[in-house]
Write a protein that holds these residues in place. Sequence first.
Motif, PDB file in Angstrom:
ATOM      1  N   ARG B  44      17.582 -23.415 -15.372  1.00  0.00           N
ATOM      2  CA  ARG B  44      16.203 -23.834 -15.627  1.00  0.00           C
ATOM      3  C   ARG B  44      15.754 -23.454 -17.031  1.00  0.00           C
ATOM      4  N   MET B  45      16.366 -22.428 -17.584  1.00  0.00           N
ATOM      5  CA  MET B  45      15.996 -22.040 -18.950  1.00  0.00           C
ATOM      6  C   MET B  45      16.577 -23.001 -19.971  1.00  0.00           C
ATOM      7  N   THR B  46      17.802 -23.480 -19.733  1.00  0.00           N
ATOM      8  CA  THR B  46      18.433 -24.338 -20.739  1.00  0.00           C
ATOM      9  C   THR B  46      18.342 -25.812 -20.369  1.00  0.00           C
ATOM     10  N   GLY B  47      18.309 -26.075 -19.063  1.00  0.00           N
ATOM     11  CA  GLY B  47      18.288 -27.466 -18.638  1.00  0.00           C
ATOM     12  C   GLY B  47      19.647 -28.138 -18.729  1.00  0.00           C
ATOM     13  N   VAL B  48      20.688 -27.377 -19.089  1.00  0.00           N
ATOM     14  CA  VAL B  48      22.025 -27.966 -19.235  1.00  0.00           C
ATOM     15  C   VAL B  48      22.996 -27.190 -18.341  1.00  0.00           C
ATOM     16  N   TYR B  49      23.655 -27.930 -17.454  1.00  0.00           N
ATOM     17  CA  TYR B  49      24.507 -27.290 -16.458  1.00  0.00           C
ATOM     18  C   TYR B  49      25.635 -26.488 -17.112  1.00  0.00           C
ATOM     19  N   GLU B  50      26.299 -27.085 -18.074  1.00  0.00           N
ATOM     20  CA  GLU B  50      27.445 -26.415 -18.702  1.00  0.00           C
ATOM     21  C   GLU B  50      26.999 -25.159 -19.452  1.00  0.00           C
ATOM     22  N   ARG B  89      18.121 -17.388 -24.311  1.00  0.00           N
ATOM     23  CA  ARG B  89      17.394 -17.547 -25.578  1.00  0.00           C
ATOM     24  C   ARG B  89      18.375 -17.828 -26.714  1.00  0.00           C
ATOM     25  N   ASN B  90      19.426 -17.004 -26.771  1.00  0.00           N
ATOM     26  CA  ASN B  90      20.399 -17.181 -27.850  1.00  0.00           C
ATOM     27  C   ASN B  90      21.028 -18.566 -27.791  1.00  0.00           C
ATOM     28  N   ARG B  91      21.382 -18.971 -26.572  1.00  0.00           N
ATOM     29  CA  ARG B  91      22.043 -20.259 -26.427  1.00  0.00           C
ATOM     30  C   ARG B  91      21.122 -21.388 -26.888  1.00  0.00           C
ATOM     31  N   ARG B  92      19.872 -21.263 -26.538  1.00  0.00           N
ATOM     32  CA  ARG B  92      18.922 -22.307 -26.894  1.00  0.00           C
ATOM     33  C   ARG B  92      18.731 -22.373 -28.407  1.00  0.00           C
ATOM     34  N   GLN B  93      18.711 -21.191 -29.018  1.00  0.00           N
ATOM     35  CA  GLN B  93      18.588 -21.185 -30.479  1.00  0.00           C
ATOM     36  C   GLN B  93      19.784 -21.869 -31.123  1.00  0.00           C
ATOM     37  N   GLN B  94      20.968 -21.543 -30.608  1.00  0.00           N
ATOM     38  CA  GLN B  94      22.170 -22.144 -31.175  1.00  0.00           C
ATOM     39  C   GLN B  94      22.132 -23.654 -31.022  1.00  0.00           C
ATOM     40  N   THR B  95      21.731 -24.103 -29.814  1.00  0.00           N
ATOM     41  CA  THR B  95      21.693 -25.536 -29.567  1.00  0.00           C
ATOM     42  C   THR B  95      20.724 -26.210 -30.530  1.00  0.00           C
ATOM     43  N   ARG B  96      19.575 -25.554 -30.714  1.00  0.00           N
ATOM     44  CA  ARG B  96      18.570 -26.167 -31.571  1.00  0.00           C
ATOM     45  C   ARG B  96      19.072 -26.236 -33.014  1.00  0.00           C
ATOM     46  N   GLN B  97      19.746 -25.180 -33.460  1.00  0.00           N
ATOM     47  CA  GLN B  97      20.281 -25.202 -34.823  1.00  0.00           C
ATOM     48  C   GLN B  97      21.312 -26.311 -34.975  1.00  0.00           C
ATOM     49  N   ARG B  98      22.115 -26.474 -33.928  1.00  0.00           N
ATOM     50  CA  ARG B  98      23.151 -27.507 -33.995  1.00  0.00           C
ATOM     51  C   ARG B  98      22.496 -28.884 -34.062  1.00  0.00           C
ATOM     52  N   ALA B 103      20.996 -33.777 -36.956  1.00  0.00           N
ATOM     53  CA  ALA B 103      19.860 -34.687 -36.858  1.00  0.00           C
ATOM     54  C   ALA B 103      20.069 -35.938 -37.687  1.00  0.00           C
ATOM     55  N   TYR B 104      20.807 -35.816 -38.787  1.00  0.00           N
ATOM     56  CA  TYR B 104      20.959 -36.970 -39.663  1.00  0.00           C
ATOM     57  C   TYR B 104      22.237 -37.735 -39.384  1.00  0.00           C
ATOM     58  N   SER B 105      22.959 -37.304 -38.361  1.00  0.00           N
ATOM     59  CA  SER B 105      24.185 -38.004 -38.023  1.00  0.00           C
ATOM     60  C   SER B 105      23.840 -39.395 -37.498  1.00  0.00           C
ATOM     61  N   LEU B 106      24.561 -40.407 -37.991  1.00  0.00           N
ATOM     62  CA  LEU B 106      24.279 -41.771 -37.557  1.00  0.00           C
ATOM     63  C   LEU B 106      24.713 -41.983 -36.113  1.00  0.00           C
ATOM     64  N   ASP B 107      25.753 -41.223 -35.714  1.00  0.00           N
ATOM     65  CA  ASP B 107      26.276 -41.399 -34.365  1.00  0.00           C
ATOM     66  C   ASP B 107      25.368 -40.787 -33.316  1.00  0.00           C
ATOM     67  N   ALA B 108      24.637 -39.788 -33.730  1.00  0.00           N
ATOM     68  CA  ALA B 108      23.853 -39.054 -32.741  1.00  0.00           C
ATOM     69  C   ALA B 108      22.727 -39.924 -32.185  1.00  0.00           C
ATOM     70  N   PRO B 109      22.484 -39.776 -30.907  1.00  0.00           N
ATOM     71  CA  PRO B 109      21.362 -40.523 -30.330  1.00  0.00           C
ATOM     72  C   PRO B 109      20.057 -40.029 -30.932  1.00  0.00           C
ATOM     73  N   LEU B 110      19.072 -40.877 -30.920  1.00  0.00           N
ATOM     74  CA  LEU B 110      17.772 -40.474 -31.454  1.00  0.00           C
ATOM     75  C   LEU B 110      17.234 -39.303 -30.652  1.00  0.00           C
ATOM     76  N   PRO B 111      16.664 -38.344 -31.317  1.00  0.00           N
ATOM     77  CA  PRO B 111      16.125 -37.203 -30.591  1.00  0.00           C
ATOM     78  C   PRO B 111      15.081 -37.654 -29.577  1.00  0.00           C
ATOM     79  N   ALA B 112      15.186 -37.055 -28.416  1.00  0.00           N
ATOM     80  CA  ALA B 112      14.236 -37.415 -27.350  1.00  0.00           C
ATOM     81  C   ALA B 112      12.831 -37.035 -27.781  1.00  0.00           C
ATOM     82  N   GLY B 113      11.832 -37.794 -27.287  1.00  0.00           N
ATOM     83  CA  GLY B 113      10.447 -37.473 -27.603  1.00  0.00           C
ATOM     84  C   GLY B 113       9.913 -38.290 -28.752  1.00  0.00           C
ATOM     85  N   ASP B 114      10.827 -38.708 -29.648  1.00  0.00           N
ATOM     86  CA  ASP B 114      10.355 -39.491 -30.782  1.00  0.00           C
ATOM     87  C   ASP B 114       9.797 -40.842 -30.335  1.00  0.00           C
ATOM     88  N   GLY B 115      10.522 -41.426 -29.394  1.00  0.00           N
ATOM     89  CA  GLY B 115      10.113 -42.755 -28.965  1.00  0.00           C
ATOM     90  C   GLY B 115       8.864 -42.751 -28.082  1.00  0.00           C
TER      91      GLY B 115
END
Lengths: 343, 201
Positions: B44-50, B89-98, B103-115
């Motif tokens: 519930r803290m990360t929202g990501v199963y893995e 907390r640490n994991r979330r920070q790492q994910t956010r930094q990544r 963010a500028y990768s063309l392959d990456a999906p558009l960040p959620a929330g923008d749309g």
Amino acid sequence: MNSHAEIQRLLPAYCGGDLEPAERKLVEQHLAACPSCRAELANLQTALRLIRSTPEVDPPPWMAARIMARIREQQTEKQSWLRRMFFPLHIKLPLEVMALLVVCVGGFYLSRTVETNLEQAARQQLQEPPAQQAPSPAQLAARGEKTKPTAAKQPRSTAPPSAIPQPAPRGEGTPFGTAPPTPATPAPAPYAPAPPAYRDQQGDKAEPMKASPAGEPYNRALEQAPEVKSKSSRSVERRVDAATPAPAGRAAGVPAPPALPQSTVRLSVDDTSAAPAMIREAVLRSGGDILEEHEMRGQRLKVRIPAARQNELLQRLERLGRITERPVTPPPGTQLLELTVQW
Amino acid sequence: MMRAQHAETADDSTLAQACKRGDLAAFELLVQRHQRMLFNIAFRMTGVYEDACDIVQDSFIAAWQKIGEFRGESKLSTWLTAIVINHSRNRRQQTRQRERREAYSLDAPLPAGDGEKLPDPPSPSPSALEQMEEAELRLFLTRCIDTLTAEFREVLVLRDMRDLSYDEVAEALKLREGTVKSRLFRAREAVKDCLKKAVSI
């Protein structure tokens, strides 16, 4: 407190049942009269119900096993790391200490053994004189020949100059100095080679004793213990008999009767590296014993062989190389003789 | 290595003491006992199963390594919870930094929330949330919780989702109880507002 905004702020706590009874009552009173607050509360309650009823998720079934496997893996890594780190401390250090102890204790007992040997040698010599009292002229001559170069060598000995004044009290104080029948004290300056005739047994012994090539440690020990003095000086003198200084332990350990006729064989060999072993074998085959080996110089072997087999040995030696100096023919009736083989 | 047989019913502090003596079997019992609770917190803290899987593993390993620091002043579960929260907390920070780096990768999906531009006005009818489909609501809820900052999400997850006592939450988060409560109420309010906005699209 009754204002609409303030009540609204209490709603998130109220919906979760987190208010004190007094506050709860206030909120309830306001709600009864305020439809918009009721709507907000309904939304909050829905949200909270959703939150609280969030379904649990099952962790993957392999999780616990995975965790334990990783911990065990770390544990073994840590142990090997610990072993690397601490074995030098726990094992090697004691080993070093043990080694040091062994060296110390070994050294102590070795010195004790040497002393005991010296003591035994001293007693033996005290008992031996009667058997040696009539050395033949040839023996005396041989011995004289031998001791001359020895005396010449003495200035090179390790004895410090301070050792020189010591002989007088040493000679007088020891039982050895008084026991033999002949005059015990030779000239106070015994460094000059003594004439062969002068060299009776007593002189033979007392002289080198004063010219003691013994090292400093001996002299120190002598100053403290008069008895040891005589012992060590006797061992010293035996070394002089052997014509070359030898390690004290060995000199003391070989119970060689000093009165054997001595002579020298000089050998010229081609293969000096193989010579020692071959000469040794020749001696042993001729029924001889190796008395001393001068490992430092490597070219000298002192042996004792039956006089009757001296020629046999010479024949064997001739096969190894050319004999440049032949030994003195032993006087008739000699049983054993000492031979220094040089090459 | 000490290996003792522990009853399934041995309490946490007994097992923790055994762990301090290097008893892996005792630790295994603790893992089995608490992994589900801790996994759900991490999830519930990360929202990501893995991520939750990694966090729980790392947390238990950290717990084993520093079991000596567990003084028994709080419940072991609370102590473990604090470790999981920190790792989350640490994991979330790492994910956010990544994510920021990518963010500028063309392959990456558009960040959620923008749309999704959420409209500002409140819902037209009272209790609009109650009329939504439950499944849909849950989807929104997950997103809303994800938009919360870590300190709000932590209290909400621990208190309202996992039903820890205020004491335990304060202990696990090293906060005073008053702080826990005020954060919790603001978190509830924020989730409610977020849901209302989501529903009124």
